[in-house]
Design an enzyme around this catalytic site. Structure first.
Site, PDB file in Angstrom:
ATOM      1  N   MET A  14      52.794  44.017  38.532  1.00  0.00           N
ATOM      2  CA  MET A  14      53.568  44.927  39.389  1.00  0.00           C
ATOM      3  C   MET A  14      54.586  44.161  40.225  1.00  0.00           C
ATOM      4  SD  MET A  14      53.081  47.917  38.539  1.00  0.00           S
ATOM      5  CE  MET A  14      53.860  48.987  39.732  1.00  0.00           C
ATOM      6  N   ASP A  33      54.400  33.523  45.178  1.00  0.00           N
ATOM      7  CA  ASP A  33      53.005  33.567  44.733  1.00  0.00           C
ATOM      8  C   ASP A  33      52.355  32.268  45.194  1.00  0.00           C
ATOM      9  OD1 ASP A  33      51.599  35.537  42.369  1.00  0.00           O
ATOM     10  OD2 ASP A  33      50.559  33.654  42.835  1.00  0.00           O
ATOM     11  N   VAL A  90      49.760  41.971  45.902  1.00  0.00           N
ATOM     12  CA  VAL A  90      48.670  41.007  45.678  1.00  0.00           C
ATOM     13  C   VAL A  90      47.442  41.803  45.241  1.00  0.00           C
ATOM     14  CG1 VAL A  90      49.634  39.350  47.328  1.00  0.00           C
ATOM     15  CG2 VAL A  90      47.951  41.010  48.136  1.00  0.00           C
ATOM     16  N   GLU A  92      44.052  43.991  44.772  1.00  0.00           N
ATOM     17  CA  GLU A  92      43.635  45.165  45.556  1.00  0.00           C
ATOM     18  C   GLU A  92      42.401  44.886  46.406  1.00  0.00           C
ATOM     19  OE1 GLU A  92      46.143  47.288  45.925  1.00  0.00           O
ATOM     20  OE2 GLU A  92      44.931  49.024  45.388  1.00  0.00           O
ATOM     21  N   LYS A  97      45.155  41.509  51.511  1.00  0.00           N
ATOM     22  CA  LYS A  97      46.385  42.181  51.965  1.00  0.00           C
ATOM     23  C   LYS A  97      46.615  41.933  53.462  1.00  0.00           C
ATOM     24  CE  LYS A  97      46.429  45.534  48.221  1.00  0.00           C
ATOM     25  NZ  LYS A  97      47.600  45.195  47.416  1.00  0.00           N
ATOM     26  N   HIS A 140      54.525  52.719  46.893  1.00  0.00           N
ATOM     27  CA  HIS A 140      53.699  52.625  45.684  1.00  0.00           C
ATOM     28  C   HIS A 140      54.518  52.930  44.435  1.00  0.00           C
ATOM     29  CE1 HIS A 140      50.010  54.252  43.302  1.00  0.00           C
ATOM     30  NE2 HIS A 140      50.253  52.996  43.024  1.00  0.00           N
ATOM     31  N   ASN A 143      53.536  52.265  36.963  1.00  0.00           N
ATOM     32  CA  ASN A 143      53.597  51.366  35.825  1.00  0.00           C
ATOM     33  C   ASN A 143      54.016  52.108  34.560  1.00  0.00           C
ATOM     34  OD1 ASN A 143      52.966  49.384  33.937  1.00  0.00           O
ATOM     35  ND2 ASN A 143      51.143  48.722  35.052  1.00  0.00           N
ATOM     36  N   GLU A 152      55.893  56.481  45.673  1.00  0.00           N
ATOM     37  CA  GLU A 152      55.232  57.174  46.778  1.00  0.00           C
ATOM     38  C   GLU A 152      55.494  56.381  48.049  1.00  0.00           C
ATOM     39  OE1 GLU A 152      51.253  59.313  44.907  1.00  0.00           O
ATOM     40  OE2 GLU A 152      51.102  57.218  45.459  1.00  0.00           O
TER      41      GLU A 152
HETATM   42  N1  3HC Z   1      53.790  48.461  28.944  1.00  0.00           N
HETATM   43  C1  3HC Z   1      54.959  48.199  29.590  1.00  0.00           C
HETATM   44  N2  3HC Z   1      56.124  48.808  29.294  1.00  0.00           N
HETATM   45  C2  3HC Z   1      56.103  49.736  28.316  1.00  0.00           C
HETATM   46  C3  3HC Z   1      54.940  50.077  27.604  1.00  0.00           C
HETATM   47  C4  3HC Z   1      53.757  49.389  27.945  1.00  0.00           C
HETATM   48  N3  3HC Z   1      52.598  49.634  27.315  1.00  0.00           N
HETATM   49  N4  3HC Z   1      55.249  51.025  26.691  1.00  0.00           N
HETATM   50  C5  3HC Z   1      56.561  51.259  26.806  1.00  0.00           C
HETATM   51  N5  3HC Z   1      57.065  50.490  27.804  1.00  0.00           N
HETATM   52  C6  3HC Z   1      58.462  50.442  28.243  1.00  0.00           C
HETATM   53  C7  3HC Z   1      59.348  49.987  27.103  1.00  0.00           C
HETATM   54  O1  3HC Z   1      59.460  48.579  27.111  1.00  0.00           O
HETATM   55  C8  3HC Z   1      60.672  50.655  27.420  1.00  0.00           C
HETATM   56  O2  3HC Z   1      61.403  49.856  28.334  1.00  0.00           O
HETATM   57  P1  3HC Z   1      62.998  49.585  28.135  1.00  0.00           P
HETATM   58  O3  3HC Z   1      63.643  50.918  28.271  1.00  0.00           O
HETATM   59  O4  3HC Z   1      63.339  48.634  29.230  1.00  0.00           O
HETATM   60  O5  3HC Z   1      63.140  49.020  26.789  1.00  0.00           O
HETATM   61  C9  3HC Z   1      60.271  51.919  28.181  1.00  0.00           C
HETATM   62  O6  3HC Z   1      58.892  51.748  28.560  1.00  0.00           O
HETATM   63  C10 3HC Z   1      60.409  53.141  27.348  1.00  0.00           C
HETATM   64  O7  3HC Z   1      59.631  52.889  26.220  1.00  0.00           O
HETATM   65  P2  3HC Z   1      59.804  53.739  24.934  1.00  0.00           P
HETATM   66  O8  3HC Z   1      61.245  53.857  24.595  1.00  0.00           O
HETATM   67  O9  3HC Z   1      58.868  53.226  23.890  1.00  0.00           O
HETATM   68  O10 3HC Z   1      59.441  55.161  25.491  1.00  0.00           O
HETATM   69  P3  3HC Z   1      58.207  56.025  25.387  1.00  0.00           P
HETATM   70  O11 3HC Z   1      58.788  57.355  25.129  1.00  0.00           O
HETATM   71  O12 3HC Z   1      57.166  55.508  24.470  1.00  0.00           O
HETATM   72  O13 3HC Z   1      57.644  55.980  26.885  1.00  0.00           O
HETATM   73  C11 3HC Z   1      56.309  55.371  28.714  1.00  0.00           C
HETATM   74  C12 3HC Z   1      56.834  54.945  27.362  1.00  0.00           C
HETATM   75  C13 3HC Z   1      57.480  55.506  29.679  1.00  0.00           C
HETATM   76  C14 3HC Z   1      55.369  54.288  29.212  1.00  0.00           C
HETATM   77  C15 3HC Z   1      55.624  56.769  28.591  1.00  0.00           C
HETATM   78  O14 3HC Z   1      54.653  56.715  27.584  1.00  0.00           O
HETATM   79  C16 3HC Z   1      54.971  57.247  29.870  1.00  0.00           C
HETATM   80  O15 3HC Z   1      55.604  57.816  30.723  1.00  0.00           O
HETATM   81  N6  3HC Z   1      53.650  57.029  29.962  1.00  0.00           N
HETATM   82  C17 3HC Z   1      52.881  57.388  31.183  1.00  0.00           C
HETATM   83  C18 3HC Z   1      52.853  56.226  32.117  1.00  0.00           C
HETATM   84  C19 3HC Z   1      52.136  56.557  33.405  1.00  0.00           C
HETATM   85  O16 3HC Z   1      51.418  57.540  33.534  1.00  0.00           O
HETATM   86  N7  3HC Z   1      52.345  55.706  34.395  1.00  0.00           N
HETATM   87  C20 3HC Z   1      51.700  55.853  35.705  1.00  0.00           C
HETATM   88  C21 3HC Z   1      50.327  55.304  35.697  1.00  0.00           C
HETATM   89  S1  3HC Z   1      49.537  55.332  37.273  1.00  0.00           S
HETATM   90  C22 3HC Z   1      50.101  53.978  38.085  1.00  0.00           C
HETATM   91  O17 3HC Z   1      50.878  53.195  37.588  1.00  0.00           O
HETATM   92  C23 3HC Z   1      49.577  53.781  39.471  1.00  0.00           C
HETATM   93  C24 3HC Z   1      48.829  52.514  39.627  1.00  0.00           C
HETATM   94  O18 3HC Z   1      48.557  52.368  41.011  1.00  0.00           O
HETATM   95  C25 3HC Z   1      47.533  52.454  38.871  1.00  0.00           C
END
Ligand code: 3HC
Length: 407
Positions: A14, A33, A90, A92, A97, A140, A143, A152
């Site tokens: 992140m 880091d 850093v 969680e 933190k 926030h 990913n 957020e």
């Molecule tokens: N890891 C990292 N990057 C990825 C990835 C992965 N597994 N899969 C795809 N990407 C990146 C690609 O590199 C691409 O980047 P670029 O435009 O710079 O080349 C971009 O995402 C778009 O990829 P695609 O063209 O392959 O598009 P997709 O239509 O497959 O979309 C996605 C990929 C945007 C990741 C989509 O599947 C999505 O929206 N997924 C849901 C992700 C989600 O819910 N995120 C939030 C999670 S909760 C969170 O993060 C909070 C934390 O606190 C836990």
């Protein structure tokens, strides 16, 4: 206050992504880091995000180099003397933190904003560990941060209004969609997402369906990726940490699935270790199937429970309704956050959980939740805003009124 220069502490996934987002907006960033290898890996990650853009013809190689020149990597806080905001990314752990913020107080000028990219932990508690809680705030990212539009913004109890406004403006400068969320464990999106991810894992370990079947059903429903693909991308350790914290705060209704411990114990942390719920590459994993058999044979999990996609998606809708009650965010912000933070769609439209509930019919959602409650227990109990609206005949699109008015 306009932000001219930013700092990022922690060059993990992140931290690297956030530094890239900042440079993409044309601002210089110092990335710190404690480990040179982490810094190198973080820098490599930033480069690879830009390289992908160059390869797709979206950016020139010269532009990429000038963006990369905006990043300074460092093992010390020396370069933090003129930063306007620092975002910590850093591990969680609250103690780490707090320690980072204390160190930053020594290194940064008085007006520097301290933002935390924590997934769930208390901003107020972090603020209280500093001498300037009015300057401490949650920021926030989601990913992959270079793709997901949501940020957020979470003020703690003592965060100043000016700090909140500055961070909202900064997020807009980064071409993100800021949504202000009242502090609660998991904030908004993780609070909605984690019970859904956990329910998917419960269904998996109970043998209700395979990971592939569940992922496929969820994608057919409208999420951009299934829960197991997503958790493997986020990191099983990250999901387990957030899940444990939400369980400690919200209690039984968020009790984590047992399979998380098994995966952690086997070092199956997701894409970053090449193995998680799935093998990468490879898909379904015999080792995970065996873990599930072991849990079932030991009587540690229920068996033979049914799988329906509603079992996963309705808890997410229900938690959104609970957030309405608690004023965690406005209804439109709840929906927008889920669209911008998780890519949620339904019926081919980019809509969030409250709109979805209105479309399905609140009576139907509440009825199905009651049936799930009868089968699985109180974690499915319909939230009060849902019950209230059903009693009042506010059933959604079909009656013209639900969470929203429909003309
Ligand atoms: N890891 C990292 N990057 C990825 C990835 C992965 N597994 N899969 C795809 N990407 C990146 C690609 O590199 C691409 O980047 P670029 O435009 O710079 O080349 C971009 O995402 C778009 O990829 P695609 O063209 O392959 O598009 P997709 O239509 O497959 O979309 C996605 C990929 C945007 C990741 C989509 O599947 C999505 O929206 N997924 C849901 C992700 C989600 O819910 N995120 C939030 C999670 S909760 C969170 O993060 C909070 C934390 O606190 C836990």
């Amino acid at each position: 206050m306009y932000i001219f220069k930013a700092g990022v502490v922690g060059a993990g996934t992140m931290g690297g992504e956030i530094a890239q987002v900042i440079t993409y907006a044309g601002l210089p960033v110092v990335m710190k880091d404690i480990d040179q290898e982490m810094l190198d890996a973080g820098m490599e990650q930033i480069r690879s995000i830009y390289q992908a853009r160059v390869d797709k013809g979206k950016m020139g190689a010269g532009d990429m180099e000038s963006k990369l020149d905006l990043v300074t990597t460092t093992l010390s806080y020396d370069a933090f003397a003129d930063v306007d905001i620092v975002i910590e990314a850093v591990p969680e752990k609250m103690a780490i933190k707090k320690q980072v913020f204390r160190e930053l107080e020594e290194a940064c000028p008085e007006q520097t904003i301290f933002a935390s990219n924590t997934s769930a932990l208390s901003i107020s508690e972090m603020g209280a560990a500093t001498d300037k809680p009015h300057k401490v705030i949650g920021m926030h990212f989601f990913n992959p941060a270079h793709v997901m539009k949501l940020v957020e913004v979470i003020p703690g109890l003592d965060t100043g209004r000016e700090t909140q406004d500055d961070v909202v403006m900064f997020a807009e400068t980064l071409r993100k969609i800021p949504v202000v969320v009242q502090e609660c464990p998991g904030f908004l999106v993780n609070r909605l997402l984690m019970p859904y991810l956990n329910e998917a894992t419960l269904a998996l370990e109970e043998g209700a369906a395979t990971a592939t079947e569940i992922d496929t059903a969820v994608v057919d429903w409208g999420m951009p990726m299934g829960p197991f693909t997503l958790m493997d991308m986020l990191g099983i350790d990250v999901c387990a940490d957030v899940g444990e914290y939400l369980y400690s705060e919200y209690g039984e209704r968020m009790r984590p699935a047992r399979l998380f411990e098994k995966l952690l114990g086997a070092g199956r942390l997701g894409e970053k270790t090449g193995v998680g719920f799935y093998d990468h590459p490879g898909g379904e994993s015999e080792d995970v199937h065996q873990m599930i058999k072991d849990l079932q044979a030991a009587g540690e999990v229920a068996t033979g429970t049914p799988f329906t996609v509603e079992r996963l998606m309705y808890p997410l809708i229900n938690e959104a309704a609970q957030c309405v009650l608690e004023n965690v965010a406005t209804m439109t912000d709840i929906d927008m956050a889920m669209v911008a933070g998780t890519g949620m769609t339904y019926g081919g439209e980019r809509v969030g959980p409250l709109v979805v509930a209105d479309q399905i019919g609140l009576d139907q959602v509440a009825e199905t939740l009651k049936e799930l409650e009868a089968d699985f227990g109180p974690r499915f109990r319909p939230a009060r805003p849902l019950r209230l609206r059903v009693r009042a005949g506010h059933l959604g699109v079909k009656t013209g009124k639900g969470f929203y008015e429909h003309t």
